[in-house]
Write an enzyme that holds these catalytic residues in place. Structure first.
Site, short mmCIF file in Angstrom:
data_model
loop_
_atom_site.label_atom_id
_atom_site.label_comp_id
_atom_site.label_asym_id
_atom_site.label_seq_id
_atom_site.Cartn_x
_atom_site.Cartn_y
_atom_site.Cartn_z
N LYS A 1 1.76 2.74 -0.19
CA LYS A 1 0.97 3.42 -1.22
C LYS A 1 -0.08 4.32 -0.54
O LYS A 1 -0.33 4.19 0.66
CB LYS A 1 0.29 2.39 -2.11
N TYR B 1 -29.03 19.98 11.15
CA TYR B 1 -29.84 19.85 9.92
C TYR B 1 -30.81 18.68 9.98
O TYR B 1 -30.48 17.60 10.48
CB TYR B 1 -28.92 19.57 8.73
C1 LIG Z 1 -2.09 -2.88 -1.04
C2 LIG Z 1 -1.42 -4.13 -1.40
C3 LIG Z 1 -0.86 -4.96 -0.41
C4 LIG Z 1 -1.01 -4.72 1.07
O1 LIG Z 1 -2.19 -5.29 1.56
P1 LIG Z 1 -2.56 -5.25 3.12
O2 LIG Z 1 -3.85 -5.96 3.20
O3 LIG Z 1 -2.69 -3.79 3.47
O4 LIG Z 1 -1.47 -5.90 3.86
C5 LIG Z 1 -0.14 -6.07 -0.84
N1 LIG Z 1 0.00 -6.36 -2.16
C6 LIG Z 1 -0.55 -5.57 -3.13
C7 LIG Z 1 -0.35 -5.95 -4.56
C8 LIG Z 1 -1.28 -4.45 -2.78
O5 LIG Z 1 -1.82 -3.70 -3.75
#
Ligand SMILES: *Cc1c(COP(=O)(O)O)cnc(C)c1O
Length: 380
Positions: free
Chosen positions: A47, A274
């Site tokens: 994702k 800055y």
């Molecule tokens: C993002 C996600 C993961 C992955 O988690 P990590 O800590 O990056 O391994 C697993 N399950 C769900 C439902 C997620 O949304």
């Protein structure tokens, strides 16, 4: 390898770029596979553009390495994978939202996670209209306090699902609220989830996949592996918590590199950038790098981060600007055009995502996702 030589010429012209070592991503994936064993499938979570690493390139490489399960947030990301000819199961973790077109689920053979009743009804409508049996994964909230049916709803759900033969429960899942440490809360979540799974089976619903573990739980909760784990951050080579560093021999695959555009000498007592937040305490050689918070190098890193120039750690001095960062390179022989490593390693020095995350009171996930899309990704 025509592409890579063309790539390396293009890379020479970039003021700032990301380099991703796909070999490391593949090795990390294989290490995690080895850790969970043959009986457990590894679903690669890609994702958010594979946590900023590039969803297509990462998924292609993992596909070639034998990965058959991918996790995305949205239907759009799933479509993107299919259009790039990625096979296997694609789990849409975010479910079917009211503003999504659920027809794409069928068209692109995506497997949605269903975590609330509206989503279940939408899926049922789709199944009835199309006359197809649609596989999905059902999610329970066992203590995360986010998406998922509550354990008390299991009875009603089973009743509903037993009467709807067009819906196929391909998987059942849950999610940890904090798997970076092993504690009684996490063990409690596993217990609740196991009871729900047993209840489904006793009621005649046998999901093929049972999963709960993310990267932290792969390490801390072996009893939560069931027959699938969902791994994101571990594949990219780091951990959900700093105290897990070294728990697996994984390696960070992403480097962020810039170049010195020019150098300037300042007298002792000069204010830099800055707000006059930095004053030189000696004659100081400053390197200017055309990269700033406009492309994701966060302003809170002003006067506290380091970069690597010619194998040496050099401090970021003065306020980081939208498009410039100033580096004190007095201790080096730095020249115009030299590479500057913001994230990654050179020689013995290494700047990890955790180093930046700690300074920003965040986690590596946000460091990776925070690198602007405008920064071009190159693949090794
Ligand atoms: C993002 C996600 C993961 C992955 O988690 P990590 O800590 O990056 O391994 C697993 N399950 C769900 C439902 C997620 O949304």
């Amino acid at each position: 390898m025509r592409r890579s030589s063309k790539d390396s010429r293009a890379k020479e012209k970039e003021r700032i770029f990301v380099e991703i070592d796909l070999g490391k991503i593949e090795r990390n994936y294989n290490l995690i596979k080895g850790k969970v064993g043959k009986e457990v499938d590894v679903l690669a979570v890609v994702k958010a553009d594979a946590y900023g690493h590039g969803i297509i390139e990462v998924s292609r490489r993992l596909s070639l390495a034998g990965c058959n399960f991918f996790g995305v947030s949205t239907i759009e990301e799933g479509i993107e994978l299919r259009k790039a000819k990625i096979g296997g199961r694609i789990l849409v973790l975010g479910g079917i939202l009211p503003f999504d077109g659920e027809r794409s689920i069928l068209k692109y053979d995506l497997t949605p996670v269903v975590h609330e009743i509206e989503g279940l009804k939408r899926l049922l409508g789709l199944a009835k209209r199309s006359g197809k049996k649609i596989p999905f994964h059902i999610k329970f909230d066992t203590g995360m306090g986010r998406l998922g049916f509550m354990p008390e709803e299991a009875g009603a759900l089973v009743e509903f699902l037993r009467n709807e033969s067009s819906l196929l429960v391909d998987g059942i899942m849950s999610h940890f609220s904090s798997s970076e440490e092993r504690d009684s809360y996490g063990l409690g979540q596993i217990e609740i989830f196991s009871k729900i799974v047993d209840f489904f089976r006793l009621s005649g619903i046998n999901p093929k996949y049972v999963h709960m573990a993310n990267t932290g739980a792969v390490i801390n909760y072996p009893e939560s592996h069931f027959n699938m784990v969902r791994v994101g951050i571990g594949i990219y080579g780091t951990y959900p918590s700093r105290n897990l560093e070294g728990a697996l021999p994984i390696e960070e695959a992403l480097s962020l590199k810039g170049r010195i555009a020019f150098l300037k000498d300042f007298e002792e007592g000069s204010f830099l950038s800055y707000g006059r937040t930095y004053r030189t305490n000696r004659k100081t050689k400053i390197a200017f790098v055309p990269f700033g918070y406009g492309e994701g190098y966060r302003r809170e890193l002003s006067n506290c981060a380091s970069v690597i120039v010619r194998g040496k750690r050099c401090p970021v001095v003065g306020r980081i600007c939208m498009d410039w960062t100033l580096i004190d390179v007095t201790e080096t022989e730095a020249q115009k055009g030299d590479p500057v490593i913001f994230l990654g390693c050179e020689g013995k020095e290494r700047i990890t995502a955790w180093e930046l995350a700690e300074k920003l009171k965040t986690i590596p996930y946000e460091i990776f996702c925070g690198i602007s899309k405008s920064v071009k990704r190159y693949y090794l």
